[in-house]
Enzyme design. Structure first.
Site, PDB file in Angstrom:
ATOM      1  N   GLY A 113      -3.517  10.952   0.594  1.00  0.00           N
ATOM      2  CA  GLY A 113      -2.837   9.660   0.612  1.00  0.00           C
ATOM      3  C   GLY A 113      -2.723   9.204   2.042  1.00  0.00           C
ATOM      4  O   GLY A 113      -3.132   9.918   2.956  1.00  0.00           O
ATOM      5  N   MET A 115      -0.175   9.121   3.573  1.00  0.00           N
ATOM      6  CA  MET A 115       0.874   9.892   4.203  1.00  0.00           C
ATOM      7  C   MET A 115       0.464  11.325   4.444  1.00  0.00           C
ATOM      8  O   MET A 115       0.982  12.001   5.313  1.00  0.00           O
ATOM      9  CB  MET A 115       2.056   9.847   3.247  1.00  0.00           C
ATOM     10  CG  MET A 115       3.169  10.731   3.587  1.00  0.00           C
ATOM     11  SD  MET A 115       4.426  10.563   2.336  1.00  0.00           S
ATOM     12  CE  MET A 115       4.162  12.054   1.443  1.00  0.00           C
ATOM     13  N   ASP A 227       8.728   1.061  -1.176  1.00  0.00           N
ATOM     14  CA  ASP A 227       7.282   1.031  -1.394  1.00  0.00           C
ATOM     15  C   ASP A 227       6.957   1.074  -2.887  1.00  0.00           C
ATOM     16  O   ASP A 227       6.143   1.876  -3.330  1.00  0.00           O
ATOM     17  CB  ASP A 227       6.636   2.210  -0.659  1.00  0.00           C
ATOM     18  CG  ASP A 227       5.143   1.999  -0.445  1.00  0.00           C
ATOM     19  OD1 ASP A 227       4.680   0.849  -0.536  1.00  0.00           O
ATOM     20  OD2 ASP A 227       4.440   2.993  -0.215  1.00  0.00           O
TER      21      ASP A 227
END
Ligand SMILES: [Zn+2]
Lengths: 487, 200
Positions: A113, A115, A227
Site C-alpha cells: 500500500g 503506507m 481517509d
C-alpha cells in the site's frame, strides 16, 4: 471538423471542463491546428516553454537523474518482497514460513500500500492467522510519521465494533513499526465496484449504513478516520459484513510526507474540502468522504474527478458535484437528497453525525424492503409543499396537479420561464400555493430539486424546463407509489 | 498546499495581516523547494533540516526590512526576490562551509538585502532548480500517461502523432495534457518567483 470554441481553452488548462466538453475538445484539438496553437500560447509564452523543456532535458542528460522518467517512480514503491524479508524478518525454522516477526511466522506478502506492506502470518501459540501491516521503510525514517502511526494505531485498537477492523497489537518500537490484525478473507469495496460497476440500491444503503456505524464508533471516541474511501472499506467474503480499516494511518502519513516533499501520495478524490484546504478536520470530514463513497457506489465514479490531483483538489473546494440523479436516474430521488447533503461544502450543512446517517440509512433499508410498514425517513424525503404531505389520499389529486403543472410549464411564455425556479412558477397555476417553508429541523429546502443544485443552473429556460419535467416525473412516481399503498 | 503539519515556527510580525498570511503561505510553498535544493547542493542528509531552517531564518530576518512600494502584491514580489538572493548566495558558498555548522556566522554569510544583485549565471541556475522542483511536484499530480505525453513530445521532441499511437490516445488529448502540465509547472514556479521575472 467541428467548429472552434475558444472559451473552452482556458477552462481546459485548468482542468475544469465537463465530461462532454472534454470529449468535444479532445476530438477538436486532434484536428484543429489553430486551437492547438492557441492552447499552447495560453499555457505560456514560447520562450517559457522552451526554457522549461531545456531545463528538464539537461537535468536528465547531465546528472543521469531519473526523477522524471517512469522507472524512478515505480522502483521505490515496488520494493521486492524478498529484499524486504531479508532486511526485516528474522530467519525461521518453519519451512512454510518466509521469516519470523516477533511471535508471528510470516507466510506470504499479500499486498503493498502507500503506507507499507501487508503480510499474512500465523501465530503458533494462539493458533490463529493474522495480517501484519508494516510501515514502509522510507516513512519509518520520519520520527513524526512513526509517532502518528503509533498514536493512531493505539487509538484504533481501542475501538471495538463489528464494522471496524480490529487491531490486535501495535509494535512501534522496532526498526519498522507494525500492527497485527486478524486475517479476514475479504475484498475491498474498490475491488468490488471495479468488478461489478454501480451497486444495487439496497447494497448501497447497507454498505453505507455499516460504514456509518463503524465511523460512529470511532467518532464517539474522538477519532477521525480521515481517509474514508472504497479501498479502506472491506467486504468480508461470505458474510454481509463491512469493515472499516486504516484509521487515520494513511492520511496521517501522507501529511508527514507532504510536509517533507510537498507531494501528495495517492488520490485525493475522497477528501473533504476542508482537508483539501489543509484545514483542521473533525468527524464531519468523514461524512463528506462517506458521501463521496456512496456517490461512487451509485454512479460508478467519484463525484470529483480531473486529470491531476491539483485539479481534483480545486474541484473539491470550488465545485458542486453533478446531481446524482442525472447520472444515475434509476435510483429514487431521495437517495440523491441523502448523498448530496453529505457532500455539502460547509461541514455545518451536512448531516450532523455519523450516528444520524447510520439511522437514516437503516430506515431507508427498512423502507425499500417494506414500504407499507416503514415510511421513508422524513429527513430524506424529497421536499414537497406541505399541502402535499397532508394525506396520502390526496396523492391522486396531486398527480393530476403535477401533470397539469408540467403541461402548464410547457406553454409558459419564454420570458416567464427564464430565471424561473419551481416555486414562483407554481404560484401561476391553479394549484394551491405552497406555504412558506417549514421552520427549523433538517428538512431540505422546499424544492423538489436536490438542495445542492446551484440556482444559476436554472437560468436557462430550456434546461430548467427539462429538469422540472424530470423532477415532476419522479415526483409523480413517488405519488403513485403512495397511492398504491394498501391500507 | 497548506497542511495541518505545516511548521509555523517562523512567525513574522508585520503591520499588515495579509502580509503575515502571505509569508506563511510562502514558507509552505518554499520549504519543500529549499529541502530539495539543499540536498542537491551536496549537503549531507543529517544537516539538511538545519540548513533549510537557517535559510528560512535568513529570509525571515530580511522581512523586517521591507516597506511597501505601493504596487500590487509588492510584499510577495519582494519576498520572492529576497529568497532568490539568499538561496543564490547559499549556492555560491564553498561546500565545506555548509556542513551544518549553522549559527550566527552562517546567518551572516547568507543574510543580505534585496538590493544585492546576483550575477546572471547564478540567477539562471536558481531558475533551473526551480523548474526541476516544480516539474517533480507536478509530475506526481498527473497520471503516468499524461506525463509521458508531455515528456516525450515536449522534452524529447518526438512527433505528437507517433506518441499518440504509442500511448493509445488521441493527439488531441496529448495537446490537452501537455499544456495542462506546462501551465501547472508555470503556476508552481510563480508561487515562489514573481511572474514578470520568470517571463522576462
Ligand atoms: Zn479550433
Amino acid at each position: 471538423m467541428s467548429s472552434c470554441d475558444p472559451s473552452l481553452l482556458p477552462l481546459s488548462l485548468e482542468d475544469r471542463l465537463s465530461d462532454a466538453q472534454e470529449e468535444f475538445l479532445t476530438a477538436h484539438l486532434s484536428q484543429c491546428e489553430r486551437c492547438q496553437r492557441e492552447l499552447e500560447h495560453l499555457a505560456g509564452q514560447p520562450q517559457v516553454w522552451s526554457r522549461v523543456s531545456t531545463a528538464l532535458k539537461t537535468a536528465c542528460a547531465g546528472s543521469g537523474e531519473a526523477i522524471f522518467t517512469d522507472e524512478s517512480h515505480t522502483t521505490e514503491e515496488s520494493e521486492s518482497a524478498a529484499d524486504f524479508a531479508v532486511e526485516f524478518l528474522s530467519p525461521s525454522t518453519d519451512t512454510e514460513s518466509i521469516g519470523r516477526l516477533g511471535d508471528i511466522e510470516i507466510l506470504e506478502v499479500i499486498g503493498h500500500g502507500g503506507m507499507g506492506i501487508v503480510l499474512k502470518g500465523f501465530q503458533p501459540e494462539l493458533k490463529r492467522l493474522v495480517a501484519v501491516k508494516v510501515l514502509a521503510p522510507q516513512l519509518a525514517v520520519s520520527a513524526a510519521a512513526r509517532r502518528r502511526f503509533a498514536r493512531e494505531a493505539q487509538a484504533t485498537a481501542a475501538i471495538l465494533h463489528p464494522n471496524v477492523m480490529p487491531i490486535l497489537t501495535v509494535h512501534s518500537t522496532g526498526k519498522l513499526p507494525y500492527l497485527v490484525m486478524p486475517y479476514v478473507q475479504c475484498e475491498s469495496l474498490q475491488q468490488r465496484i471495479d468488478r461489478t460497476g454501480p451497486l444495487e440500491l439496497v447494497d448501497i444503503l447497507r454498505i453505507g449504513m455499516q460504514t456509518a456505524n463503524g465511523l460512529a464508533a470511532a467518532h464517539a471516541q474522538g477519532l477521525v478516520h480521515r481517509d474514508v474511501k472504497p479501498a479502506n472499506i472491506l467486504l468480508e467474503i461470505g458474510v454481509e459484513r463491512v469493515m472499516l480499516t486504516d484509521f487515520g494511518l494513511a492520511r496521517a502519513i501522507d501529511d508527514a510526507s507532504i510536509t517533507r516533499t510537498g507531494i501528495i501520495a495517492g488520490t485525493p478524490q475522497y477528501m473533504s474540502p476542508e482537508q483539501a484546504r489543509g484545514e483542521p478536520v473533525d468527524s464531519r470530514s468523514d461524512l463528506f468522504s462517506l458521501g463521496s463513497v456512496l456517490y461512487t457506489l451509485a454512479t460508478g465514479r467519484p463525484p470529483f474527478r480531473a486529470e491531476s490531483t491539483y485539479a481534483i483538489l480545486r474541484r473539491l473546494t470550488d465545485e458542486s458535484p453533478h446531481p446524482l440523479r442525472e447520472i444515475a436516474p434509476q435510483y429514487p430521488a431521495w437517495l440523491g437528497v441523502l448523498i448530496h447533503k453529505l457532500l455539502e461544502k460547509q461541514p455545518s450543512d451536512r448531516w450532523t453525525s455519523s450516528t444520524e446517517v447510520a439511522q437514516l440509512l437503516e430506515q431507508c433499508v427498512a423502507h425499500i424492503q417494506q414500504p407499507a410498514v416503514f415510511p421513508l425517513p422524513a429527513a430524506c424525503q424529497v421536499a414537497k409543499p406541505k399541502w402535499w404531505r397532508f394525506s396520502a389520499a390526496r396523492a391522486g389529486v396531486a398527480v393530476v396537479v403535477a401533470l397539469s403543472l408540467a403541461m402548464g410549464m410547457m406553454f409558459l411564455p419564454p420570458l416567464l420561464r427564464k430565471n424561473s425556479r419551481l416555486e414562483p412558477t407554481m404560484a401561476t397555476t391553479p394549484a394551491p400555493a405552497p406555504p412558506p417553508s417549514e421552520s427549523g429541523g433538517r428538512q431540505p429546502p422546499e424544492s423538489p430539486t436536490p438542495p445542492t443544485a446551484p440556482t444559476t443552473e436554472w437560468n436557462h429556460g430550456e434546461e430548467s424546463l427539462a429538469r422540472l419535467r424530470k423532477d415532476l416525473d419522479s415526483w409523480t412516481r413517488d405519488a403513485q407509489q403512495l397511492w398504491k399503498t394498501p391500507k | 498546499m497548506r497542511t495541518p503539519e505545516t511548521r509555523h515556527s517562523l512567525i513574522v510580525r508585520l503591520k499588515d495581516q495579509r502580509n503575515e498570511l502571505a509569508w506563511a503561505e510562502f514558507v509552505c510553498a518554499y520549504e519543500p523547494f529549499l529541502v530539495r535544493l539543499v540536498r542537491r547542493q551536496g549537503t549531507p542528509d543529517r544537516h539538511i533540516p538545519d540548513i533549510t531552517q537557517q535559510l528560512l531564518i535568513a529570509i525571515a530576518r530580511s522581512v523586517n526590512g521591507w516597506s511597501s512600494d505601493g504596487r500590487d502584491a509588492s510584499f510577495r514580489r519582494w519576498l520572492g526576490r529576497v529568497a532568490r538572493n539568499v538561496v543564490i548566495k547559499f549556492m555560491t558558498r564553498e561546500k565545506k562551509q555548509i556542513t551544518g555548522q549553522g549559527g550566527s556566522d552562517f546567518l551572516q554569510l547568507i543574510e543580505l538585502t534585496s538590493d544585492d544583485t546576483p550575477d546572471e549565471a547564478r540567477s539562471q541556475q536558481y531558475e533551473h532548480e526551480l523548474i526541476l522542483w516544480a516539474a517533480e511536484l507536478v509530475r506526481s499530480e498527473f497520471r503516468d500517461t499524461s506525463w509521458r505525453a508531455f515528456w516525450t513530445t515536449q522534452v524529447e521532441g518526438r512527433a505528437v502523432a507517433d506518441v499518440a499511437r504509442e500511448l493509445g490516445v488521441t493527439s488531441g488529448s496529448i495537446y490537452m495534457s501537455r499544456s495542462r502540465i506546462f501551465a501547472r509547472i508555470r503556476a508552481k514556479i510563480s508561487e515562489v518567483l514573481d511572474d514578470s521575472e520568470q517571463q522576462s
